[in-house]
Design a protein around this motif. Structure first.
Motif, short mmCIF file in Angstrom:
data_model
loop_
_atom_site.label_atom_id
_atom_site.label_comp_id
_atom_site.label_asym_id
_atom_site.label_seq_id
_atom_site.Cartn_x
_atom_site.Cartn_y
_atom_site.Cartn_z
N PHE A 1 24.69 32.59 45.83
CA PHE A 1 24.93 34.03 45.79
C PHE A 1 25.02 34.53 44.34
O PHE A 1 24.43 35.55 43.98
N MET A 2 25.73 33.79 43.51
CA MET A 2 25.87 34.17 42.10
C MET A 2 24.52 34.11 41.39
O MET A 2 24.19 34.99 40.58
N GLU A 3 23.72 33.10 41.70
CA GLU A 3 22.39 32.99 41.08
C GLU A 3 21.52 34.19 41.47
O GLU A 3 20.77 34.71 40.64
N TYR A 4 21.60 34.62 42.72
CA TYR A 4 20.83 35.79 43.15
C TYR A 4 21.32 37.06 42.46
O TYR A 4 20.53 37.93 42.10
N LEU A 5 22.63 37.16 42.30
CA LEU A 5 23.19 38.33 41.62
C LEU A 5 22.73 38.37 40.17
O LEU A 5 22.34 39.43 39.65
N ILE A 6 22.72 37.22 39.52
CA ILE A 6 22.23 37.14 38.13
C ILE A 6 20.74 37.48 38.07
O ILE A 6 20.29 38.22 37.19
N ALA A 7 19.96 36.95 39.03
CA ALA A 7 18.52 37.23 39.06
C ALA A 7 18.26 38.72 39.22
O ALA A 7 17.34 39.28 38.60
N ALA A 8 19.06 39.38 40.07
CA ALA A 8 18.91 40.82 40.27
C ALA A 8 19.21 41.58 38.97
O ALA A 8 18.51 42.54 38.61
N GLN B 1 25.24 29.38 33.00
CA GLN B 1 25.65 28.07 32.48
C GLN B 1 26.97 27.63 33.10
O GLN B 1 27.13 26.46 33.49
N TYR B 2 27.90 28.56 33.22
CA TYR B 2 29.21 28.25 33.79
C TYR B 2 29.11 27.77 35.24
O TYR B 2 29.68 26.74 35.61
N ARG C 1 31.90 22.23 38.34
CA ARG C 1 32.07 21.89 39.75
C ARG C 1 33.25 22.67 40.32
O ARG C 1 34.29 22.81 39.69
N ASN C 2 33.06 23.20 41.52
CA ASN C 2 34.11 24.02 42.16
C ASN C 2 34.59 25.14 41.22
O ASN C 2 35.79 25.32 40.99
N PHE C 3 33.64 25.87 40.70
CA PHE C 3 33.97 26.93 39.73
C PHE C 3 34.74 28.07 40.40
O PHE C 3 34.71 28.24 41.62
N SER C 4 35.41 28.84 39.59
CA SER C 4 36.20 29.98 40.06
C SER C 4 35.32 31.21 40.19
O SER C 4 34.65 31.61 39.23
N ALA C 5 35.33 31.84 41.38
CA ALA C 5 34.56 33.06 41.58
C ALA C 5 35.06 34.17 40.66
O ALA C 5 34.27 34.96 40.15
N GLU C 6 36.37 34.21 40.44
CA GLU C 6 36.94 35.24 39.57
C GLU C 6 36.48 35.08 38.13
O GLU C 6 36.15 36.05 37.45
N THR C 7 36.45 33.82 37.65
CA THR C 7 35.99 33.58 36.28
C THR C 7 34.52 33.93 36.14
O THR C 7 34.10 34.58 35.16
N ALA C 8 33.71 33.54 37.13
CA ALA C 8 32.27 33.84 37.10
C ALA C 8 32.04 35.35 37.10
O ALA C 8 31.21 35.87 36.33
N MET C 9 32.77 36.07 37.94
CA MET C 9 32.61 37.53 38.00
C MET C 9 33.11 38.19 36.72
O MET C 9 32.53 39.19 36.27
N THR C 10 34.14 37.64 36.10
CA THR C 10 34.65 38.20 34.84
C THR C 10 33.60 38.07 33.74
O THR C 10 33.34 39.02 32.98
N LEU C 11 33.00 36.89 33.64
CA LEU C 11 31.92 36.69 32.66
C LEU C 11 30.76 37.64 32.91
O LEU C 11 30.20 38.23 31.99
N LEU C 12 30.42 37.81 34.20
CA LEU C 12 29.32 38.70 34.57
C LEU C 12 29.64 40.15 34.20
O LEU C 12 28.80 40.86 33.63
N MET C 13 30.85 40.57 34.50
CA MET C 13 31.23 41.96 34.21
C MET C 13 31.24 42.24 32.71
O MET C 13 30.88 43.34 32.27
N ASN C 14 31.65 41.25 31.92
CA ASN C 14 31.64 41.43 30.46
C ASN C 14 30.23 41.71 29.95
O ASN C 14 30.04 42.55 29.05
#
Length: 223
Positions: free
Chosen positions: A59-66, A80-81, A86-99
């Motif tokens: 899902f995150m890869e598709y969001l990044i692709a979009a 990269q994150y 492994r077992n990454f945090s959705a909140e951390t991934a979304m924070t990086l994305l929002m930045n």
């Protein structure tokens, strides 16, 4: 055909965080959004979801692709994150994305189509986090056959959500008249239009099927 009242709702949604379009199959959700988005000046990315997408990393890869259809190379740090952790945090991934999104000098829209197929809690959680802290230059549009497991009541109370339902998408007798005017050999009376509206309940897929496949003489036999 033009449906100004629905276009106004979609336009109004740009002032909120989320526009949610919910209705059963065949009510024209994607068609409505497609016709509307083509008239916007905003950059946008569209994600078509299916059952195989109930994996957070996918899902995150598709969001990044979009997002990268809007700005190539965007969200390298996010990619990269999620790929290296492994077992990454959705909140951390979304924070990086929002930045990264916040640093863009443009307004963007992300469309999540067929979100009803998503049942993975971590995806709902990540999307809830994203909506909570959504950058001002980002807007989400969700099309779904059912209500997603997101904090809709809270968002509605805070005026962060604009909803379009099946009742909004149903064609009225006047809209059915306009639709059938596009077909030269179909001229229905006011009474016939009202009857057709009642029989199809304004369902666009049913109306289109009648309009394209049923001759007028046979159509009138149904009334």
């Amino acid at each position: 055909m033009q449906r100004p009242s629905l276009r106004r709702l979609l336009d109004q949604g740009l002032g909120a965080k989320l526009t949610l379009v919910t209705a059963p199959a065949g009510f024209g959700k994607s068609m409505l959004i497609t016709e509307w988005i083509r008239e916007q000046s905003y950059a946008y990315g569209w994600i078509f979801l299916d059952e195989r997408d109930n994996i957070l990393v996918r899902f995150m890869e598709y969001l990044i692709a979009a997002l990268r259809t809007i700005q190539p190379g965007l969200c390298d740090s996010v990619l990269q994150y999620i790929q290296e952790t492994r077992n990454f945090s959705a909140e951390t991934a979304m924070t990086l994305l929002m930045n990264e999104v916040q640093a863009l000098n443009q307004e963007i829209i992300i469309i999540l189509d067929d979100y009803h197929v998503i049942c993975e809690p971590s995806i709902h959680h990540g999307l809830t986090f994203l909506l909570t802290y959504l950058p001002r230059n980002m807007h989400l549009v969700i099309a779904s056959r059912s209500e997603p497991k997101l904090p809709l009541s809270v968002m509605l109370a805070k005026r962060q959500l604009v909803r379009i339902s099946a009742n909004d998408l149903r064609f009225t007798a006047d809209e059915i008249r306009e639709l059938f005017k596009l077909t030269v050999d179909k001229r229905l009376t006011k009474e016939e239009l009202v009857c057709l509206e009642r029989r199809t309940e304004g369902w666009i897929a049913g109306l289109q099927k009648v309009n394209l496949e049923v001759p007028l003489r046979l159509l009138r036999m149904l009334f």
